[in-house]
Write a protein that holds these residues in place. Structure first.
Motif, PDB file in Angstrom:
ATOM      1  N   PRO A  41       0.837  -1.207   0.000  1.00 34.51           N
ATOM      2  CA  PRO A  41       0.000   0.000   0.000  1.00 34.51           C
ATOM      3  C   PRO A  41       0.871   1.256   0.000  1.00 34.51           C
ATOM      4  CG  PRO A  41       0.115  -0.924   2.198  1.00 34.51           C
ATOM      5  CD  PRO A  41       0.826  -1.898   1.306  1.00 34.51           C
ATOM      6  N   HIS A  42       0.283   2.365  -0.383  1.00 32.78           N
ATOM      7  CA  HIS A  42       1.030   3.624  -0.391  1.00 32.78           C
ATOM      8  C   HIS A  42       1.156   4.226   1.006  1.00 32.78           C
ATOM      9  CE1 HIS A  42       1.589   4.362  -4.719  1.00 32.78           C
ATOM     10  NE2 HIS A  42       0.458   3.690  -4.861  1.00 32.78           N
ATOM     11  N   SER A  43       0.271   3.808   1.925  1.00 29.91           N
ATOM     12  CA  SER A  43       0.271   4.413   3.259  1.00 29.91           C
ATOM     13  C   SER A  43       0.231   3.322   4.320  1.00 29.91           C
ATOM     14  CB  SER A  43      -0.935   5.339   3.441  1.00 29.91           C
ATOM     15  OG  SER A  43      -0.937   6.347   2.446  1.00 29.91           O
ATOM     16  N   LEU A  44       1.225   3.333   5.208  1.00 24.13           N
ATOM     17  CA  LEU A  44       1.311   2.389   6.317  1.00 24.13           C
ATOM     18  C   LEU A  44       1.202   3.145   7.636  1.00 24.13           C
ATOM     19  CD1 LEU A  44       4.289   0.006   5.441  1.00 24.13           C
ATOM     20  CD2 LEU A  44       1.868  -0.608   5.527  1.00 24.13           C
ATOM     21  N   LEU A  45       0.515   2.555   8.594  1.00 26.38           N
ATOM     22  CA  LEU A  45       0.514   3.058   9.961  1.00 26.38           C
ATOM     23  C   LEU A  45       1.221   2.011  10.808  1.00 26.38           C
ATOM     24  CD1 LEU A  45      -0.361   5.105  12.123  1.00 26.38           C
ATOM     25  CD2 LEU A  45      -2.527   3.850  12.318  1.00 26.38           C
ATOM     26  N   LEU A  46       2.463   2.310  11.209  1.00 26.75           N
ATOM     27  CA  LEU A  46       3.234   1.409  12.064  1.00 26.75           C
ATOM     28  C   LEU A  46       2.923   1.744  13.514  1.00 26.75           C
ATOM     29  CD1 LEU A  46       6.778   1.173  10.398  1.00 26.75           C
ATOM     30  CD2 LEU A  46       4.798  -0.323  10.104  1.00 26.75           C
ATOM     31  N   VAL A  47       2.384   0.772  14.226  1.00 30.95           N
ATOM     32  CA  VAL A  47       1.933   0.985  15.600  1.00 30.95           C
ATOM     33  C   VAL A  47       2.881   0.281  16.560  1.00 30.95           C
ATOM     34  CG1 VAL A  47       0.061   0.635  17.244  1.00 30.95           C
ATOM     35  CG2 VAL A  47      -0.457   1.152  14.839  1.00 30.95           C
ATOM     36  N   GLY A  48       3.407   1.036  17.499  1.00 29.83           N
ATOM     37  CA  GLY A  48       4.289   0.462  18.507  1.00 29.83           C
ATOM     38  C   GLY A  48       4.879   1.556  19.376  1.00 29.83           C
ATOM     39  N   PRO A  49       5.418   1.191  20.536  1.00 29.51           N
ATOM     40  CA  PRO A  49       5.998   2.199  21.430  1.00 29.51           C
ATOM     41  C   PRO A  49       7.205   2.882  20.785  1.00 29.51           C
ATOM     42  CG  PRO A  49       5.727   0.072  22.543  1.00 29.51           C
ATOM     43  CD  PRO A  49       5.518  -0.171  21.094  1.00 29.51           C
ATOM     44  N   ALA A  50       7.309   4.176  20.962  1.00 29.14           N
ATOM     45  CA  ALA A  50       8.468   4.908  20.453  1.00 29.14           C
ATOM     46  C   ALA A  50       9.731   4.423  21.147  1.00 29.14           C
ATOM     47  CB  ALA A  50       8.287   6.411  20.685  1.00 29.14           C
ATOM     48  N   GLY A  51      10.829   4.354  20.382  1.00 29.55           N
ATOM     49  CA  GLY A  51      12.110   4.001  20.951  1.00 29.55           C
ATOM     50  C   GLY A  51      12.297   2.528  21.224  1.00 29.55           C
ATOM     51  N   MET A  52      11.402   1.674  20.705  1.00 32.62           N
ATOM     52  CA  MET A  52      11.500   0.237  20.954  1.00 32.62           C
ATOM     53  C   MET A  52      11.361  -0.542  19.645  1.00 32.62           C
ATOM     54  SD  MET A  52       9.351   0.093  24.525  1.00 32.62           S
ATOM     55  CE  MET A  52       9.358  -1.695  24.580  1.00 32.62           C
ATOM     56  N   GLY A  53      12.089  -0.092  18.630  1.00 33.68           N
ATOM     57  CA  GLY A  53      12.093  -0.776  17.352  1.00 33.68           C
ATOM     58  C   GLY A  53      11.266  -0.105  16.281  1.00 33.68           C
ATOM     59  N   ARG A  54      10.394   0.810  16.681  1.00 32.63           N
ATOM     60  CA  ARG A  54       9.515   1.462  15.704  1.00 32.63           C
ATOM     61  C   ARG A  54      10.304   2.259  14.683  1.00 32.63           C
ATOM     62  NH1 ARG A  54       5.022   5.575  17.987  1.00 32.63           N
ATOM     63  NH2 ARG A  54       6.602   7.174  17.600  1.00 32.63           N
ATOM     64  N   GLU A  55      11.323   2.957  15.141  1.00 35.35           N
ATOM     65  CA  GLU A  55      12.118   3.786  14.245  1.00 35.35           C
ATOM     66  C   GLU A  55      12.917   2.930  13.262  1.00 35.35           C
ATOM     67  OE1 GLU A  55      10.998   5.843  17.900  1.00 35.35           O
ATOM     68  OE2 GLU A  55      12.045   3.953  17.547  1.00 35.35           O
ATOM     69  N   LEU A  56      13.493   1.841  13.750  1.00 31.39           N
ATOM     70  CA  LEU A  56      14.220   0.939  12.861  1.00 31.39           C
ATOM     71  C   LEU A  56      13.280   0.354  11.812  1.00 31.39           C
ATOM     72  CD1 LEU A  56      16.751  -0.683  12.047  1.00 31.39           C
ATOM     73  CD2 LEU A  56      16.048  -2.429  13.688  1.00 31.39           C
ATOM     74  N   ALA A  57      12.086  -0.064  12.225  1.00 34.74           N
ATOM     75  CA  ALA A  57      11.121  -0.620  11.278  1.00 34.74           C
ATOM     76  C   ALA A  57      10.758   0.402  10.206  1.00 34.74           C
ATOM     77  CB  ALA A  57       9.859  -1.074  12.016  1.00 34.74           C
ATOM     78  N   ALA A  58      10.570   1.654  10.605  1.00 34.89           N
ATOM     79  CA  ALA A  58      10.203   2.690   9.641  1.00 34.89           C
ATOM     80  C   ALA A  58      11.320   2.957   8.647  1.00 34.89           C
ATOM     81  CB  ALA A  58       9.833   3.976  10.380  1.00 34.89           C
ATOM     82  N   VAL A  59      12.541   3.087   9.146  1.00 33.56           N
ATOM     83  CA  VAL A  59      13.663   3.415   8.266  1.00 33.56           C
ATOM     84  C   VAL A  59      13.986   2.242   7.342  1.00 33.56           C
ATOM     85  CG1 VAL A  59      16.126   3.968   8.232  1.00 33.56           C
ATOM     86  CG2 VAL A  59      14.604   5.164   9.811  1.00 33.56           C
ATOM     87  N   GLU A  60      13.937   1.013   7.851  1.00 35.01           N
ATOM     88  CA  GLU A  60      14.197  -0.137   6.991  1.00 35.01           C
ATOM     89  C   GLU A  60      13.088  -0.310   5.953  1.00 35.01           C
ATOM     90  OE1 GLU A  60      16.820  -2.011   6.558  1.00 35.01           O
ATOM     91  OE2 GLU A  60      17.930  -0.954   8.118  1.00 35.01           O
ATOM     92  N   THR A  61      11.851   0.010   6.323  1.00 36.25           N
ATOM     93  CA  THR A  61      10.765  -0.013   5.339  1.00 36.25           C
ATOM     94  C   THR A  61      11.016   1.016   4.249  1.00 36.25           C
ATOM     95  OG1 THR A  61       9.164  -0.758   6.987  1.00 36.25           O
ATOM     96  CG2 THR A  61       8.283   0.282   5.012  1.00 36.25           C
ATOM     97  N   ALA A  62      11.447   2.212   4.644  1.00 36.82           N
ATOM     98  CA  ALA A  62      11.774   3.243   3.665  1.00 36.82           C
ATOM     99  C   ALA A  62      12.889   2.787   2.745  1.00 36.82           C
ATOM    100  CB  ALA A  62      12.158   4.539   4.375  1.00 36.82           C
TER     101      ALA A  62
END
Length: 308
Positions: A41-62
């Motif tokens: 999809p063109h738009s993802l909502l990644l749900v999870g606590p900040a600072g506990m893997g969410r940022e890595l998931a977002a950057v690796e997805t990018a």
């Protein structure tokens, strides 16, 4: 064309694969499969606590979405490396700013204008919006973003981050596919359950049992919450004598995390401590570092960070 305002990239500790790779790996495998199966999809909502893997998931997805070679997970190519470093021209972060700590209307207008432009060099242009809950994503900004979410350009992808999807404006939430990262309780099964980890089931040959060591660390953590550090330091010295000291301390931290009030920052901080300890164990073994000093360093860093 106006580009989104440059904002500080994430601290490397938040993007540490050793620290968060096991937690984010299953979700990233799903994203890789969707990309390769042309189901992304063109738009993802990644749900999870900040600072506990969410940022890595977002950057690796990018990195996966922008990679011109459609590389694998953890792709080592130059494009993915630059995406991870925050210097790729086709990967941008939009983060709350200013006195209100919000994503503002000017930031969103810049994204909307830039989204119509073709990628400079990548397979797609990707924007990561860090924190889109109501209160962090201004109402005016959210309304301005809706049209772009509804009718995105074929080359534009948006990754929205939130700790609580119910706090996201419904019109934004409904236009994104949700993917969930582990919360504190789920992390316990990955970083050390509410019991001692299976591999620590046996007692140490001499001295305190594993459960006694876990209890000593728990007592030290509780004392540190009241700024009494001597018990925490003594507990660190005690577990340093065990070959499994890192895992014992991580198990104690996760016990404390799951016992913390739901939604409190204390639980998140303790879960991050557990992840820190297990990453430090790998470094300690690889570099032959002093176990006791590394454990104490993790505990002291946790204490200082939660006090800020």
């Amino acid at each position: 064309m106006t580009e989104p305002e440059a904002v500080p990239w994430w601290d490397p500790s938040l993007l540490d694969r050793d620290r968060w790779g096991e937690i984010t790996g299953p979700l990233l495998e799903r994203i890789l499969g969707a990309r390769d199966g042309e189901r992304m999809p063109h738009s993802l909502l990644l749900v999870g606590p900040a600072g506990m893997g969410r940022e890595l998931a977002a950057v690796e997805t990018a990195a996966l979405l922008s990679c011109p070679d459609r590389g694998p997970l953890w792709c080592p190519c130059s494009s993915c490396a630059r995406a991870r470093s925050g210097v790729h021209p086709d990967v941008s972060a939009v983060r709350p700013q200013g006195a209100k700590n919000q994503i503002g209307i000017d930031q969103v207008r810049a994204v909307v204008e830039a989204a119509s432009g073709r990628p400079y060099e990548a397979a797609a242009r990707v924007w990561i919006l860090d924190g889109v809950e109501a209160g962090r994503f201004g109402a005016e900004a959210a309304n301005a973003f809706l049209k772009t979410l509804e009718e995105p350009a074929s080359h534009a992808c948006f990754i929205l981050l939130a700790a609580n999807p119910e706090a996201v404006v419904p019109t934004i939430r409904s236009r994104c596919q949700q993917l969930h990262l582990p919360g504190v309780v789920a992390l316990a099964s990955l970083l050390g359950s509410s019991q001692a980890p299976v591999e620590l089931a046996a007692s140490t040959p001499e001295g305190p049992s594993v459960r006694e060591l876990v209890a000593a660390v728990r007592a030290g953590l509780e004392s540190a919450e009241e700024n009494r550090l001597i018990r925490l330091i003594r507990a660190a010295q005690l577990v340093a004598d065990s070959q499994d000291g890192f895992q014992i301390t991580a198990a104690a931290a996760m016990e404390a995390a799951t016992a913390a009030d739901e939604g409190s920052s204390a639980g998140d901080d303790l879960a991050r401590l557990a992840a820190d300890l297990l990453a430090a164990e790998r470094r300690s073994r690889a570099l032959n570092l002093d176990r006791g000093r590394q454990i104490l360093s993790c505990l002291m860093r946790w204490h200082l960070e939660k006090a800020e």
